[in-house]
Design a protein around this motif. Structure first.
Motif: not given
Length: 114
Positions: A10-12, A39-42, A85-87, A112-114
């Motif tokens: 989810g979003l946290v 993650a996208p692009g990784k 963390k966002p990362e 994960v939103s900052s």
């Protein structure tokens, strides 16, 4: 056949926690199970591993924040993610080898939103 189903994404907000679960069904034998993320692009990253006896290994990138556990009676593993963390934003997928085949779940999105 083995089916793996993840849940709990989810979003946290940054700093918060989430717990992911992965439940196995079908012709499943208790075995080592893994959590990956991408993650996208990784590239896909192995995040955590737990053996059938409960021995664990956690990636350095999340050590001290993430823990992996399992409930063999429920054929379920968990990934407890703290201090997010966002990362850490990625699709988290569980996997396990049964016999000669490595099975994958479909993944669950963690944002994960900052």
């Amino acid at each position: 056949q083995v089916q793996l189903e993840e849940a709990g994404g989810g979003l946290v907000q940054a700093g918060k926690s989430l717990r992911l679960s992965c439940t196995a069904s079908g012709s499943f034998s208790i075995n080592t199970m893994d959590w990956f993320r991408q993650a996208p692009g990784k590239q896909r990253e192995l995040v955590a591993t737990i053996t059938d006896t409960g021995a664990t290994n956690i990636a350095n990138s999340v050590k001290g924040r993430f823990t992996i556990s399992r409930d063999n009676a429920k054929n379920t593993i968990y990934l407890q993610m703290n201090s997010l963390k966002p990362e850490d934003t990625a699709v988290y997928t569980c996997g396990s080898r049964n016999g000669l085949t490595y099975y994958w779940g479909r993944g669950t999105q963690v944002t994960v939103s900052s």
